[in-house]
Design an enzyme around this catalytic site. Structure first.
Site, mmCIF file in Angstrom:
data_model
loop_
_atom_site.group_PDB
_atom_site.id
_atom_site.type_symbol
_atom_site.label_atom_id
_atom_site.label_comp_id
_atom_site.label_asym_id
_atom_site.label_seq_id
_atom_site.Cartn_x
_atom_site.Cartn_y
_atom_site.Cartn_z
ATOM 1 N N GLY A 91 1.693 2.561 0.108
ATOM 2 C CA GLY A 91 1.497 1.318 -0.610
ATOM 3 C C GLY A 91 2.415 0.219 -0.093
ATOM 4 N N SER A 187 0.357 6.041 5.852
ATOM 5 C CA SER A 187 0.554 4.629 5.571
ATOM 6 C C SER A 187 2.030 4.306 5.323
ATOM 7 C CB SER A 187 -0.328 4.213 4.383
ATOM 8 O OG SER A 187 -0.473 2.823 4.331
ATOM 9 N N TYR A 188 2.376 3.744 4.151
ATOM 10 C CA TYR A 188 3.778 3.419 3.894
ATOM 11 C C TYR A 188 4.641 4.675 3.764
ATOM 12 C CZ TYR A 188 7.716 0.499 2.572
ATOM 13 O OH TYR A 188 8.936 -0.150 2.564
ATOM 14 N N ASP A 388 -9.075 2.623 12.173
ATOM 15 C CA ASP A 388 -8.266 1.925 11.179
ATOM 16 C C ASP A 388 -7.723 0.632 11.780
ATOM 17 O OD1 ASP A 388 -6.519 1.185 9.123
ATOM 18 O OD2 ASP A 388 -4.933 2.525 9.814
ATOM 19 N N HIS A 441 -8.143 4.942 8.091
ATOM 20 C CA HIS A 441 -6.765 4.996 7.618
ATOM 21 C C HIS A 441 -6.463 6.311 6.898
ATOM 22 C CE1 HIS A 441 -3.011 2.921 6.761
ATOM 23 N NE2 HIS A 441 -3.092 3.263 5.493
#
Length: 474
Positions: A91, A187-188, A388, A441
């Site tokens: 996030g 991701s994060y 992605d 992603h």
């Protein structure tokens, strides 16, 4: 504990106190705690599960009244012989229950009507015991009684809270103490995972406590280095035909590659132009259909959200996130998962905009952590879905190149069980890189079968399969 000072020393004292407190009570109290957290059956489950699973809270700060929510699934077969794997979404502010569990690597995926679940045939609990955490506090079902906590999350505290969580969780599930342990995420979590690995290894060195038997970590489409991540995005968008030559040039002029997360007003204007040029596509998976609902409109803006999570495979459903919003807001679901009733009164969200926009400390690069952890001999893998446009394969390749690691295994194709090219891979000294062909992603959502091959190879410490491997098995 000699050598520890400042925040680290305080954290270590908290961990020692937590372990001491738990060991002074009933030596069998963990059995009662496990039984309390056991989930017999979730609403809308029209099948029998061969494995046990548990859900509940672990308090990470008595002073702040902060607790992280977890959902843990034992391996489908012979869990005592399987490693323990933690999955984290990013996030920052997005729920691992919503994404990692509900639509990616978990055993249960949410049905299209949002009222039940179905079995995931490619669940990672086929090869490991899988633990999901909603982190940091304020994400998903996790909470804090200190209201300011939600406005003051950041990289450093997230790593500290996660370390406390793991230490306490292993007191509740002592059968997993010293079990081979691996961190995974996307991701994060490209920040969360190496930062937590660093905290664990430093805890080992400072205390000698190796209850958390960390063996390695793997991250996918991971935010890694602001400069290379930004540079790689613009190049990817241009080479895949999403933006014009002029916009590509302006992005390179006005967008400061050193400030990937906090861009300038001029850069934001060019990003808006890039989003308009790309059209209403899902930037997290540029060749798949979008979810046609008002819910998805903000999510499909290319480059507007460079730090979130998002959506191929058999019967691909672009609205999986929307289904989770329905399911995890059901009172009966929250009750069986032992969700704090106070938390259940507010609307459950897949991602918290409040946490995302109020994020405090964010390292511009975690490459220095890679250099540190490679020296420990950890198994480190990075993977990338190649469709992605949020944290594309180009970004990850530039970040890996910046590590300046010598190549051990040259670039080559790897193959899935059907003899089709699953992607490409290259081995470096201390790190392995794998691309997944046709995945966006969220690699396990878009290419679930290939993602299962990926985790099998990672846990075995074996190279991705090549065509000769498949022929020898025939």
């Amino acid at each position: 504990m000699s050598g520890a000072s400042g925040p680290l020393a305080v954290l270590l004292l908290v961990l020692v106190a937590a372990v001491s407190a738990s060991s002074t009570g009933n030596g069998e109290s963990w059995r009662a705690e496990q039984e309390r957290d056991r989930v017999p059956r979730v609403p809308g489950q029209a099948f029998n599960a061969s494995f046990a699973h548990y859900a509940g809270y672990v308090t990470v700060s008595e002073e702040r009244g902060a607790a992280l929510f977890y959902w843990f699934f034992e391996a489908a077969h012979d869990p005592a012989s399987k490693p323990l794997v933690l999955w984290l979404n990013g996030g920052p502010g997005c729920s691992s229950i919503a994404f990692g569990l509900g639509e990616e690597v978990g055993p249960f995926h949410v049905n299209a009507d949002g009222k039940g679940v179905h079995m995931n045939p490619y669940s990672w609990n086929q090869v490991a015991n899988i633990l999901f955490i909603d982190s940091p506090v304020g994400v998903g079902y996790s909470y804090s009684n200190t209201s300011a906590d939600i406005l003051s999350n950041g990289d450093e505290r997230t790593a500290k809270d996660s370390l406390v969580f793991l230490t306490k969780w292993l007191e509740r599930f002592p059968q997993y103490k010293e079990r081979e342990f691996y961190l995974t995420g996307e991701s994060y979590a490209g920040h969360y995972v190496p930062q937590l690995a660093q905290a664990i290894k430093r805890h080992h060195e400072a205390t000698g406590d190796k209850t958390i038997n960390l063996k390695g970590y793997m991250v996918g489409n991971a935010l890694t280095d602001d400069f290379h991540d930004h540079y790689g995005i613009f190049q990817y968008m241009w080479t895949t035909g999403l933006i014009s030559d002029q916009t590509y040039k302006l992005l390179n002029i006005f967008c400061d590659f050193e400030s990937f997360v906090h861009s300038s007003p001029q850069c934001d204007k060019i990003l808006d132009i890039a989003s308009t040029e790309a059209g209403n596509i899902d930037s997290y998976s540029i060749f798949t259909p979008t979810c046609h609902s008002s819910f998805a409109s903000s999510r499909n803006k290319v480059v507007k959200r460079l730090r979130s999570v998002g959506k191929m495979g058999e019967q691909y459903d672009p609205c999986t996130e929307q289904h989770s919003i329905v399911y995890f807001n059901l009172h009966e679901v929250q009750k069986v998962l032992h969700v704090n009733p106070v938390i259940g009164k507010s609307k459950w969200e897949t991602c918290s905009e409040v946490i995302n926009t109020n994020w405090k400390d964010c390292e511009r690069s975690v490459l220095h952590i890679y250099h540190e952890l490679i020296q420990y001999g950890l198994r480190i893998w990075m993977f990338s879905g190649d469709t992605d446009a949020v944290i594309p394969v180009t970004s990850t390749r530039y970040s890996i190149d910046a590590l300046k690691l010598p190549t051990v295994i040259p670039w080559h194709a790897w193959y899935d069980d059907d003899g089709e090219v699953g992607g490409w891979t290259q081995g470096y000294k201390g790190l392995n890189f794998v691309t997944v062909r046709g995945a966006g992603h969220e690699v396990p959502l878009h290419r679930p079968k290939q993602a299962l091959t990926l985790i099998k190879s990672f846990l075995a410490g074996s190279p991705m399969p090549v065509l000769s491997d498949l022929r020898s098995d025939m």
